[in-house]
Design a protein around this motif. Structure first.
Motif, short mmCIF file in Angstrom:
data_model
loop_
_atom_site.label_atom_id
_atom_site.label_comp_id
_atom_site.label_asym_id
_atom_site.label_seq_id
_atom_site.Cartn_x
_atom_site.Cartn_y
_atom_site.Cartn_z
N PRO A 1 0.77 -1.24 0.00
CA PRO A 1 0.00 0.00 0.00
C PRO A 1 0.80 1.30 0.00
N LEU A 2 1.63 1.54 1.00
CA LEU A 2 2.34 2.82 1.07
C LEU A 2 3.26 2.99 -0.12
N VAL A 3 4.07 1.97 -0.40
CA VAL A 3 5.03 2.11 -1.51
C VAL A 3 4.32 2.12 -2.86
N GLY A 4 3.23 1.35 -2.98
CA GLY A 4 2.50 1.31 -4.23
C GLY A 4 1.83 2.63 -4.56
N ILE A 5 1.18 3.21 -3.57
CA ILE A 5 0.53 4.51 -3.78
C ILE A 5 1.58 5.57 -4.09
N THR A 6 2.70 5.53 -3.37
CA THR A 6 3.77 6.50 -3.59
C THR A 6 4.31 6.41 -5.01
N ALA A 7 4.62 5.19 -5.45
CA ALA A 7 5.16 5.00 -6.79
C ALA A 7 4.15 5.42 -7.86
N TYR A 8 2.91 5.01 -7.70
CA TYR A 8 1.86 5.33 -8.67
C TYR A 8 1.67 6.84 -8.77
N GLU A 9 1.60 7.48 -7.62
CA GLU A 9 1.37 8.93 -7.62
C GLU A 9 2.53 9.66 -8.28
N GLY A 10 3.75 9.27 -7.95
CA GLY A 10 4.91 9.94 -8.53
C GLY A 10 4.98 9.79 -10.03
N LEU A 11 4.75 8.57 -10.51
CA LEU A 11 4.84 8.32 -11.95
C LEU A 11 3.72 8.99 -12.73
N THR A 12 2.52 8.98 -12.18
CA THR A 12 1.40 9.60 -12.89
C THR A 12 1.51 11.12 -12.87
N ARG A 13 1.97 11.68 -11.75
CA ARG A 13 2.16 13.13 -11.71
C ARG A 13 3.25 13.57 -12.68
N ALA A 14 4.23 12.71 -12.89
CA ALA A 14 5.30 13.01 -13.84
C ALA A 14 4.89 12.72 -15.28
N GLY A 15 3.71 12.14 -15.47
CA GLY A 15 3.18 11.92 -16.81
C GLY A 15 3.88 10.85 -17.60
N VAL A 16 4.31 9.78 -16.94
CA VAL A 16 5.01 8.70 -17.65
C VAL A 16 4.11 8.13 -18.74
N SER A 17 4.69 7.96 -19.92
CA SER A 17 3.91 7.45 -21.04
C SER A 17 4.76 6.48 -21.87
N LYS A 18 4.12 5.86 -22.82
CA LYS A 18 4.74 4.82 -23.66
C LYS A 18 6.00 5.33 -24.33
N ASP A 19 7.04 4.49 -24.29
CA ASP A 19 8.32 4.70 -24.97
C ASP A 19 9.20 5.79 -24.37
N GLN A 20 8.78 6.39 -23.27
CA GLN A 20 9.68 7.33 -22.59
C GLN A 20 10.81 6.55 -21.91
N LYS A 21 11.92 7.23 -21.72
CA LYS A 21 13.02 6.66 -20.93
C LYS A 21 12.86 7.13 -19.49
N VAL A 22 12.69 6.15 -18.59
CA VAL A 22 12.45 6.46 -17.18
C VAL A 22 13.58 5.87 -16.34
N LEU A 23 14.15 6.68 -15.47
CA LEU A 23 15.18 6.24 -14.53
C LEU A 23 14.59 6.20 -13.14
N VAL A 24 14.69 5.04 -12.47
CA VAL A 24 14.25 4.89 -11.09
C VAL A 24 15.49 4.73 -10.21
N HIS A 25 15.68 5.63 -9.29
CA HIS A 25 16.78 5.48 -8.34
C HIS A 25 16.33 4.53 -7.22
N GLY A 26 17.15 3.50 -6.96
CA GLY A 26 16.84 2.57 -5.87
C GLY A 26 15.83 1.52 -6.24
N GLY A 27 16.03 0.85 -7.37
CA GLY A 27 15.03 -0.08 -7.89
C GLY A 27 14.89 -1.38 -7.14
N ALA A 28 15.77 -1.67 -6.17
CA ALA A 28 15.63 -2.89 -5.38
C ALA A 28 15.00 -2.60 -4.02
N GLY A 29 14.68 -1.34 -3.76
CA GLY A 29 14.08 -0.96 -2.48
C GLY A 29 12.57 -1.06 -2.49
N GLY A 30 11.96 -0.67 -1.39
CA GLY A 30 10.51 -0.79 -1.23
C GLY A 30 9.72 -0.03 -2.28
#
Length: 328
Positions: free
Chosen positions: A128-157
């Motif tokens: 819940p907490l990490v899922g909502i956080t990730a979803y909110e951040g990505l949608t607010r940033a407007g992630v869309s098809k074929d964009q290059k996205v960098l996630v810092h800390g991809g093995a963390g929560g």
């Protein structure tokens, strides 16, 4: 009911087992029999910093924000859940909301959703907490098809969920890691791994974006790492951060024209502000999980309710992979 409580703020040994009364059902809420909960950095901050944080509960307190469990009963006005439903959410453990480190908790029906059928209680409690956080951040940033996205800390929560959601949104996903044993994990989740201890930002920006920078940078590390995020972002790019409690030079962000999104997902809980958004996001995460595009990575050590102090220590050690989960 049994609950792990704190009577003082401090180290991980402040938790004590107590028998307390079950919460009294009230309109708009559901009583949940808790099966599992997970530990988030904010939980350890509340436990250790206490009154230094404006979101800390009064003592004595039951902490724990995330949970998965079964609805025991529903309050007046609740129509979306019934007794016996398996649910999950982030609904307590701060301010005046009792947390999930107990056999039962009261949850605002707007803050929860039906648990993904494809996930166990322990896996669902991690999201819940990490899922909502990730979803909110990505949608607010407007992630869309074929964009290059960098996630810092991809093995963390937060990071391991952000990788999966960005992939689900059609992005070309890259993620920084610091341990070689995490290479296979993040690549299995759909990202190209970058060992930040071995490659400079300039190196991987050149290698993966031909020097142009990433369209979106999701920074689950934050703090001073935000400067690396600014360096990695493309002109007019988007940076979402979950840890921005610091003074920082925004010069580079200014001259690149970056948009910065600060994600603080506890606002609905703290201020009773648009709580239904959390229920909506969790429902979307359930659909994504049951479609096979989202799972929870659980740290290997398993903890029971009486071992909550050890679970806090495990997260604080920096050695955890994914989420630290506690069975109730």
């Amino acid at each position: 009911m049994k609950a792990m409580m704190i009577n003082a703020y401090g180290d991980s040994d402040v938790f004590e087992a107590h028998e307390i009364a079950q919460p009294t059902l009230k309109p708009g809420y559901v009583l949940v029999k808790v099966a599992a909960t997970s530990v988030n950095t904010v939980d350890t901050m509340i436990r250790s910093m206490g009154n230094e944080l404006p979101l800390s509960p009064e003592l004595p307190a039951v902490l724990g924000m995330d949970f998965a469990g079964t609805v025991e009963s529903v309050g007046e006005g609740v129509t979306t859940f019934k007794a016996g439903d398996e649910v999950y959410g982030c609904a307590g453990g701060l301010a005046d909301l009792q947390g999930s480190l107990a056999e039962y908790m009261l949850a605002d029906a707007r803050l929860i959703a039906h648990k993904p059928k494809s996930l166990s209680m322990r896996e669902a409690a991690a999201l819940p907490l990490v899922g909502i956080t990730a979803y909110e951040g990505l949608t607010r940033a407007g992630v869309s098809k074929d964009q290059k996205v960098l996630v810092h800390g991809g093995a963390g929560g937060v990071g391991h969920v952000a990788v999966q959601l960005a992939k689900h949104m059609g992005a070309d996903v890259y993620t920084t890691i610091g341990r070689e044993e995490h290479v296979a994990l993040v690549e299995q989740l759909g990202a190209t791994s970058i060992n930040y201890r071995q490659e400079t930002v300039a190196d991987y920006v050149s290698q993966y974006t031909e020097g142009a920078g990433f369209d979106v940078v999701f920074d689950s590390v934050g703090g001073a790492n935000m400067l690396s995020s600014f360096e990695a972002a493309a002109l007019n790019g988007q940076v979402a951060t979950t840890v921005s409690m610091l003074e920082i030079d925004l010069t580079q962000a200014h001259f690149k024209g970056l948009s910065i999104h600060v994600v603080f997902m506890l606002i609905p809980m703290l201020h009773d502000f648009k709580r239904e958004e959390h229920g909506r996001i969790l429902t979307e995460l359930t659909n994504i999980a049951d479609a096979g595009h989202l799972t929870a990575i659980l740290d290997k050590p398993e903890f029971g309710l009486d071992e909550i102090g050890q679970a806090h220590d495990r997260l604080a050690s920096g050695q955890a992979t994914g989420k630290v989960v506690v069975s109730v």
